[in-house]
Scaffold this active site. Structure first.
Site, PDB file in Angstrom:
ATOM      1  N   PRO A   2       0.762  -1.241   0.000  1.00 16.37           N
ATOM      2  CA  PRO A   2       0.000   0.000   0.000  1.00 16.37           C
ATOM      3  C   PRO A   2       0.795   1.295   0.000  1.00 16.37           C
ATOM      4  CG  PRO A   2      -0.073  -0.996   2.190  1.00 16.37           C
ATOM      5  CD  PRO A   2       0.912  -1.738   1.371  1.00 16.37           C
ATOM      6  N   GLU A   3       1.116   1.836  -1.139  1.00 16.11           N
ATOM      7  CA  GLU A   3       1.438   3.261  -1.231  1.00 16.11           C
ATOM      8  C   GLU A   3       0.250   3.883  -1.945  1.00 16.11           C
ATOM      9  OE1 GLU A   3       5.470   4.359  -2.170  1.00 16.11           O
ATOM     10  OE2 GLU A   3       6.290   2.530  -1.309  1.00 16.11           O
ATOM     11  N   LYS A  52      -2.789   8.049   1.053  1.00 20.54           N
ATOM     12  CA  LYS A  52      -2.941   6.646   1.448  1.00 20.54           C
ATOM     13  C   LYS A  52      -4.262   6.405   2.169  1.00 20.54           C
ATOM     14  CE  LYS A  52       2.081   6.288   1.886  1.00 20.54           C
ATOM     15  NZ  LYS A  52       3.203   6.281   2.847  1.00 20.54           N
ATOM     16  N   ARG A 250      12.794   5.320   8.791  1.00 21.27           N
ATOM     17  CA  ARG A 250      12.805   4.108   7.985  1.00 21.27           C
ATOM     18  C   ARG A 250      13.988   4.143   7.035  1.00 21.27           C
ATOM     19  NH1 ARG A 250       7.266   3.316   5.578  1.00 21.27           N
ATOM     20  NH2 ARG A 250       7.908   1.165   5.888  1.00 21.27           N
TER      21      ARG A 250
END
Length: 261
Positions: A2-3, A52, A250
């Site tokens: 999911p982007e 998103k 991240r």
DNA sequence: CGTATATGGATAC
DNA sequence: TATCCCTATACGT
């Protein structure tokens, strides 16, 4: 999965199945049961993607919110309920069953609730109202590393860890470069590229950022190659070992040779 | 069977 | 910055 491309793909796929129909809304797993009752049997008027986030506009004025997070997933079936999975929300019509599992958020709120969330999002390159100038302005006035800003949903909505790494590679920009040390033209080009990548992602239903024109002639691709640097051992273009730098909490993958400081 | 990992983000410190 | 949450899958034992 999911982007932002996943969310826009879902809106396009679910709309013909669910919109303008009376939908049975339930929560087999239970955690969404109370909210489901608020819209169960209502007509779904519109499914709206934004970054998103996915919103479900119901005929009684309430608005459902879904954010897939890292694990969320929709399963669509036209032949019966898919068992075995923990289903937070089930949307059912006589023709289709749509099951949602693992979302970060799945809730029913008001249009105001929706507006408050949208208000803290930056422009979405996949939306008609997504303005390049707005995103460039938000980046240009900050000295934060561009790799951090691209992941910040209040700067640009819809980019995730794959597209951030890939778009910086394509422009030869080191992810730690302060955003205000980029030119406006450069940042505009980054927006244009990531928009094209996202659009391709919507079409392909998966992320493939490789553009053969950016590779040495004759470079052989292996089955499954889909990125230049993301999650790779070596750069697809020059074979230099890929580095990572933690930005926005991240790891951001980059090629030390193609993206020098 | 356990463990590691994953394209995200809110919250607590 | 650290921790936690949500779930499925791949892989090692």
């Amino acid at each position: 999965m999911p982007e932002g491309h996943t969310i826009h793909r879902l809106a396009a796929d679910l709309t013909p199945l669910l919109v303008d129909r009376m939908v049975a809304v339930s929560s087999p797993q239970g955690r969404f049961a109370a909210d489901a009752a608020l819209v169960d049997g209502c007509v779904l008027e519109r499914i709206e993607p934004y970054g998103k986030h996915l919103w479900f506009w119901w005929g009684n004025g309430l608005v459902g919110h879904v954010h897939l997070g890292l694990f969320g997933r929709f399963r669509i079936s036209t032949t019966g309920p898919s068992s075995r999975h923990a289903v937070r929300m089930r949307l059912a019509t006589p023709e289709a069953i749509v099951d949602l599992s693992g979302p970060t958020d799945c809730s029913i709120g008001t249009a105001d609730d929706r507006d408050r969330i949208v208000a803290r999002l930056g422009p979405d390159p996949l939306r008609r109202d997504g303005r390049q100038e707005e995103a460039v302005a938000r980046m240009l006035r900050r000295r934060t590393p561009i790799g951090t800003l691209l992941l910040d949903q209040s700067v640009v909505a819809g980019i995730g860890n794959v597209y951030r790494a890939e778009v910086l590679f394509v422009h030869g920009i080191h992810p730690a470069r302060p955003a205000n040390e980029c030119t406006a033209d450069e940042l505009g080009a980054v927006w244009d590229s990531v928009r094209a990548m996202l659009r391709k992602g919507v079409r392909d239903r998966r992320i493939v950022t490789i553009d053969r024109r950016l590779l040495p002639t004759g470079r052989r691709l292996r089955r499954g190659d889909s990125t230049f640097v993301y999650h790779r051992e070596r750069c697809l273009r020059c074979d230099t070992p890929i580095g990572t730098v933690t930005l926005g909490g991240r790891p951001c993958y980059f090629c030390p040779s193609c993206q020098p400081h």
